[in-house]
Design a protein around this motif. Structure first.
Motif, PDB file in Angstrom:
ATOM      1  N   THR A 145      55.707  53.421  50.222  1.00 12.24           N
ATOM      2  CA  THR A 145      54.357  52.962  50.543  1.00 12.24           C
ATOM      3  C   THR A 145      53.765  52.291  49.316  1.00 12.24           C
ATOM      4  O   THR A 145      53.766  52.857  48.230  1.00 12.24           O
ATOM      5  N   ILE A 146      53.298  51.081  49.517  1.00 11.69           N
ATOM      6  CA  ILE A 146      52.662  50.338  48.432  1.00 11.69           C
ATOM      7  C   ILE A 146      51.240  50.016  48.870  1.00 11.69           C
ATOM      8  O   ILE A 146      51.031  49.365  49.891  1.00 11.69           O
ATOM      9  N   ASN A 147      50.289  50.500  48.116  1.00 10.36           N
ATOM     10  CA  ASN A 147      48.889  50.201  48.400  1.00 10.36           C
ATOM     11  C   ASN A 147      48.396  49.161  47.417  1.00 10.36           C
ATOM     12  O   ASN A 147      48.456  49.363  46.215  1.00 10.36           O
ATOM     13  N   LEU A 148      47.928  48.068  47.943  1.00 11.53           N
ATOM     14  CA  LEU A 148      47.428  47.002  47.093  1.00 11.53           C
ATOM     15  C   LEU A 148      45.994  46.678  47.488  1.00 11.53           C
ATOM     16  O   LEU A 148      45.669  46.619  48.665  1.00 11.53           O
ATOM     17  N   ASN A 149      45.188  46.494  46.528  1.00  9.97           N
ATOM     18  CA  ASN A 149      43.841  45.991  46.763  1.00  9.97           C
ATOM     19  C   ASN A 149      43.788  44.590  46.171  1.00  9.97           C
ATOM     20  O   ASN A 149      43.877  44.413  44.968  1.00  9.97           O
ATOM     21  N   VAL A 150      43.682  43.632  47.036  1.00 11.39           N
ATOM     22  CA  VAL A 150      43.674  42.247  46.596  1.00 11.39           C
ATOM     23  C   VAL A 150      42.323  41.642  46.955  1.00 11.39           C
ATOM     24  O   VAL A 150      41.893  41.696  48.098  1.00 11.39           O
ATOM     25  N   LYS A 151      41.689  41.106  45.969  1.00 11.63           N
ATOM     26  CA  LYS A 151      40.405  40.448  46.198  1.00 11.63           C
ATOM     27  C   LYS A 151      40.516  39.023  45.681  1.00 11.63           C
ATOM     28  O   LYS A 151      40.755  38.790  44.505  1.00 11.63           O
ATOM     29  N   ILE A 152      40.374  38.109  46.574  1.00 12.52           N
ATOM     30  CA  ILE A 152      40.473  36.702  46.207  1.00 12.52           C
ATOM     31  C   ILE A 152      39.091  36.084  46.368  1.00 12.52           C
ATOM     32  O   ILE A 152      38.498  36.155  47.444  1.00 12.52           O
TER      33      ILE A 152
END
Length: 55
Positions: free
Chosen positions: A25-32
């Motif tokens: 499981t990979i949790n990513l928070n990406v804000k562009i």
């Protein structure tokens, strides 16, 4: 003689690869933010309008 000892020692080593039992499981928070690009474009547009001789 030392080569034989080294070869014997390496022959006992094994590398095992196996898939994990649980899924990874990979949790990513990406804000562009597009605001930065728009600001740069507007700044460049203003610069080009102010200084027509650049290009």
């Amino acid at each position: 003689m030392s080569a034989i000892v080294l070869a014997t020692a390496l022959a006992g080593c094994t590398v095992k690869l196996a898939a994990p039992e649980k899924p990874i499981t990979i949790n990513l928070n990406v804000k562009i933010e597009h605001e930065i690009r728009v600001k740069v474009e507007k700044d460049l547009e203003n610069l080009f309008e102010e200084k027509d001789a650049l290009f």
